[in-house]
Design a protein around this motif. Structure first.
Motif, PDB file in Angstrom:
ATOM      1  N   GLU A 303       0.855  -1.183   0.000  1.00 18.51           N
ATOM      2  CA  GLU A 303       0.000   0.000   0.000  1.00 18.51           C
ATOM      3  C   GLU A 303       0.892   1.235   0.000  1.00 18.51           C
ATOM      4  O   GLU A 303       1.874   1.294   0.728  1.00 18.51           O
ATOM      5  CB  GLU A 303      -0.902   0.013   1.233  1.00 18.51           C
ATOM      6  N   GLU A 328       1.662  -3.833  -9.889  1.00 22.75           N
ATOM      7  CA  GLU A 328       1.017  -3.128  -8.792  1.00 22.75           C
ATOM      8  C   GLU A 328      -0.179  -2.324  -9.260  1.00 22.75           C
ATOM      9  O   GLU A 328      -1.234  -2.312  -8.601  1.00 22.75           O
ATOM     10  CB  GLU A 328       2.044  -2.214  -8.106  1.00 22.75           C
ATOM     11  N   VAL A 332      -4.071  -2.887  -7.877  1.00 19.18           N
ATOM     12  CA  VAL A 332      -4.844  -1.924  -7.084  1.00 19.18           C
ATOM     13  C   VAL A 332      -6.018  -1.347  -7.879  1.00 19.18           C
ATOM     14  O   VAL A 332      -7.039  -0.972  -7.292  1.00 19.18           O
ATOM     15  CB  VAL A 332      -3.951  -0.778  -6.549  1.00 19.18           C
ATOM     16  N   ASP A 333      -5.909  -1.269  -9.211  1.00 21.16           N
ATOM     17  CA  ASP A 333      -7.054  -0.795 -10.004  1.00 21.16           C
ATOM     18  C   ASP A 333      -8.116  -1.889 -10.123  1.00 21.16           C
ATOM     19  O   ASP A 333      -9.313  -1.607 -10.061  1.00 21.16           O
ATOM     20  CB  ASP A 333      -6.599  -0.343 -11.385  1.00 21.16           C
ATOM     21  N   ASP A 401      -6.209   7.921  -5.655  1.00 24.97           N
ATOM     22  CA  ASP A 401      -7.331   6.980  -5.707  1.00 24.97           C
ATOM     23  C   ASP A 401      -8.366   7.347  -6.759  1.00 24.97           C
ATOM     24  O   ASP A 401      -8.931   6.481  -7.406  1.00 24.97           O
ATOM     25  CB  ASP A 401      -8.002   6.919  -4.333  1.00 24.97           C
ATOM     26  N   ARG A 417     -10.034   3.133  -7.314  1.00 23.94           N
ATOM     27  CA  ARG A 417      -9.267   1.889  -7.491  1.00 23.94           C
ATOM     28  C   ARG A 417     -10.031   0.742  -6.825  1.00 23.94           C
ATOM     29  O   ARG A 417      -9.960   0.560  -5.614  1.00 23.94           O
ATOM     30  CB  ARG A 417      -7.880   2.046  -6.895  1.00 23.94           C
ATOM     31  N   ALA A 420      -8.010  -1.888  -4.787  1.00 21.79           N
ATOM     32  CA  ALA A 420      -7.475  -1.439  -3.499  1.00 21.79           C
ATOM     33  C   ALA A 420      -8.482  -1.640  -2.382  1.00 21.79           C
ATOM     34  O   ALA A 420      -8.105  -1.844  -1.225  1.00 21.79           O
ATOM     35  CB  ALA A 420      -7.077   0.037  -3.591  1.00 21.79           C
ATOM     36  N   ARG A 421      -9.790  -1.594  -2.703  1.00 23.63           N
ATOM     37  CA  ARG A 421     -10.821  -1.784  -1.683  1.00 23.63           C
ATOM     38  C   ARG A 421     -10.746  -3.177  -1.071  1.00 23.63           C
ATOM     39  O   ARG A 421     -11.199  -3.397   0.057  1.00 23.63           O
ATOM     40  CB  ARG A 421     -12.211  -1.577  -2.273  1.00 23.63           C
ATOM     41  N   LEU A 423      -7.670  -5.311  -1.444  1.00 23.33           N
ATOM     42  CA  LEU A 423      -6.315  -5.537  -0.936  1.00 23.33           C
ATOM     43  C   LEU A 423      -6.080  -4.798   0.376  1.00 23.33           C
ATOM     44  O   LEU A 423      -5.414  -5.304   1.279  1.00 23.33           O
ATOM     45  CB  LEU A 423      -5.299  -5.076  -1.985  1.00 23.33           C
ATOM     46  N   PHE A 424      -6.621  -3.590   0.477  1.00 23.43           N
ATOM     47  CA  PHE A 424      -6.424  -2.751   1.659  1.00 23.43           C
ATOM     48  C   PHE A 424      -7.792  -2.259   2.129  1.00 23.43           C
ATOM     49  O   PHE A 424      -8.223  -1.160   1.766  1.00 23.43           O
ATOM     50  CB  PHE A 424      -5.510  -1.570   1.324  1.00 23.43           C
ATOM     51  N   THR A 427      -8.964   1.361   2.923  1.00 19.93           N
ATOM     52  CA  THR A 427      -9.207   2.391   1.919  1.00 19.93           C
ATOM     53  C   THR A 427     -10.668   2.481   1.523  1.00 19.93           C
ATOM     54  O   THR A 427     -11.063   3.430   0.856  1.00 19.93           O
ATOM     55  CB  THR A 427      -8.370   2.126   0.658  1.00 19.93           C
TER      56      THR A 427
END
Length: 501
Positions: A303, A328, A332-333, A401, A417, A420-421, A423-424, A427
């Motif tokens: 992240e 990466e 994340v997208d 983002d 993204r 990313a919601r 993976l992390f 966010t």
């Protein structure tokens, strides 16, 4: 602004572009309100059949759908789905019912909300329903479904796992005849299996050269037949013989197709049960993600903040991104960053938000994570034409983002993204938090917990545009025996006159 009553007399040729968009919205709202009236009417017809039925059992009201189907000239499964949606709205979704009646959301979005809130505790639903309605006002049904599933999985992870396990029991493949000597090959599969088939067909579609005259849909269809007939390879039809670059290429050993899953590290380790992201499908429950991870190859995605970037100063001046940066950004997208598009990142291209300057690489448009996003081929072409001022679209990056698109009419659309919601999870600031932690998460329920499948992007389906209900699974027990092909033959031997009706 247009009033829906005035649309029939509008001279659209004399209306501005902005006026046409207003007219489209007014017409869509009027159509949505008409859909709501249809749902409420058929639901009431069903209730009256139930009240008048002498049989209090499962058969009561069953033929309300038959009567409605004949009146509307639709199939009974569609009529049954409309009844089922109407009952769900009346029983537990008052805000959704109100928005539907006012034409603020259409049947496709109502279906998503109904599907995504099945068997959710009322305490959770009080917080979840307003969030879903707010999201429905700014996104399309595909992305609304992904957000709804992600949020529901976060609020009730065990319930999501139960729904998935029970839903898998309904897997099926069917053949339906259509006109002109064609047929629809339709299947309901667990999401990882469906993605495996889809990616394998895509790989086989790439086994021919660029001069092959078939479209990608035609190639996928022919690849499915080649997969079934044992040849395992799509033959090129360029008719260039030995001059074809694919001529004489040996058939590779069969291997598993590539599917990509994004999962938070603490979910993978069993510390929490946040949903994972299956590319091309959407959210899957944590238990399934851990099961698939047993045979996976891992790539760790860090992240990063706006101030951080994974590209080196030297690499930023190169047009082509380094493999690490590309990996990466795709992760994340998650999906194409154009509004409403759900094409998986693995099947899309990396784009410079601010165009790369090939004449002076050290100046603007650097190849960096803060200047990169995933776009499918179609929307990458749209942005390229816009960058050259051949289309009146504009795009800019508000922050790491958010990517903002301005349509030719001036409307602004924002995408985030999606990967990313998952993976992390930190966010995903718009996600509701669980206000209820009662035993409903582990107790069995009398109502079957079923989730209908999300349509895979770029996969054609036999959808009735007036009734976007393809693949809808009826939950209310009174309506589940409607499709004739699902009827179980009655093998009792006593004469019909002795049977109870």
């Amino acid at each position: 602004m247009f009033d829906s009553d005035d649309l029939s007399v509008v001279d659209f040729g004399a209306v501005s572009d902005e006026g046409l968009i207003d007219a489209l919205r007014a017409a869509h709202g009027a159509a949505a309100a008409a859909q709501a009236a249809e749902v409420f009417a058929v639901r009431e017809l069903y209730r009256r059949h139930r009240a008048d039925s002498a049989d209090p059992g499962p058969g009561g009201g069953e033929f309300a759908a038959t009567e409605a189907a004949v009146a509307l000239q639709v199939d009974e499964g569609t009529a049954g789905a409309l009844i089922d949606i109407g009952l769900a709205l009346e029983d537990s979704l008052p805000r959704t019912r109100e928005a539907f009646a006012a034409g603020r959301i259409d049947l496709a979005k109502v279906r998503v909300i109904v599907d995504s809130t099945r068997a959710v505790a009322r305490e959770v639903l009080e917080d979840l329903e307003p969030r879903l309605l707010e999201a429905a006002g700014r996104t399309n049904p595909v992305r609304l479904r992904q957000a709804a599933r992600r949020w529901a999985a976060r609020l009730d992870p065990l319930g999501t796992q139960r729904r998935r396990e029970r839903r898998q029991e309904e897997r099926d493949v069917r053949l339906r005849a259509v006109q002109d000597s064609m047929a629809v090959f339709d299947g309901l599969l667990p999401a990882p299996g469906a993605q495996t088939v889809a990616m394998r067909l895509r790989e086989m579609s790439m086994q021919v050269c660029a001069a092959d005259p078939r479209t990608m849909p035609q190639r996928r269809a022919d690849a499915l037949v080649a997969l079934a007939d044992g040849s395992g390879r799509l033959r090129c039809r360029c008719e260039r013989g030995e001059r074809c670059p694919k001529f004489g290429v040996p058939i590779e050993r069969p291997r598993r197709a590539l599917i990509q899953i994004g999962v938070p590290a603490d979910t993978l380790l069993g510390i929490q049960d946040a949903p994972a992201f299956l590319a091309g499908y959407g959210p899957i429950d944590a238990a399934l993600a851990r099961m698939l991870a047993e045979h996976a190859r891992f790539q760790v995605i860090p992240e990063q903040s706006d101030a951080e970037d994974s590209s080196s100063p030297e690499g930023a001046a190169q047009w082509r991104p380094a493999p690490r940066l590309e990996r990466e950004v795709r992760a994340v997208d998650g999906i194409c960053r154009f509004p409403g598009c759900a094409m998986p990142a693995a099947e899309s291209e990396l784009d410079h938000n601010h165009p790369f300057d090939h004449q002076r690489p050290a100046r603007g448009g650097l190849t960096a994570r803060t200047n990169s996003a995933v776009l499918c081929g179609r929307h990458h072409r749209l942005k390229t034409l816009a960058d050259k001022e051949k289309l009146r679209w504009k795009v800019w990056r508000a922050d790491l983002d958010r990517l903002q698109w301005t349509a030719p009419t001036g409307d602004i659309h924002t995408t985030v993204r999606e990967g990313a919601r998952y993976l992390f999870p930190c966010t995903d600031i718009g996600a509701p938090t669980a206000p209820y932690t009662g035993v409903h998460r582990s107790e069995p329920t009398e109502t079957p917990l079923l989730d209908p499948p999300a349509a895979l992007p770029d996969r054609p389906t036999a959808e009735d545009m007036a009734y976007p209900l393809n693949g809808y699974v009826v939950v209310h027990g009174q309506l589940r025996r409607i499709p004739p092909e699902d009827e179980i033959p009655d093998d009792r031997t006593e004469p019909a006159r002795n049977r109870a009706h």
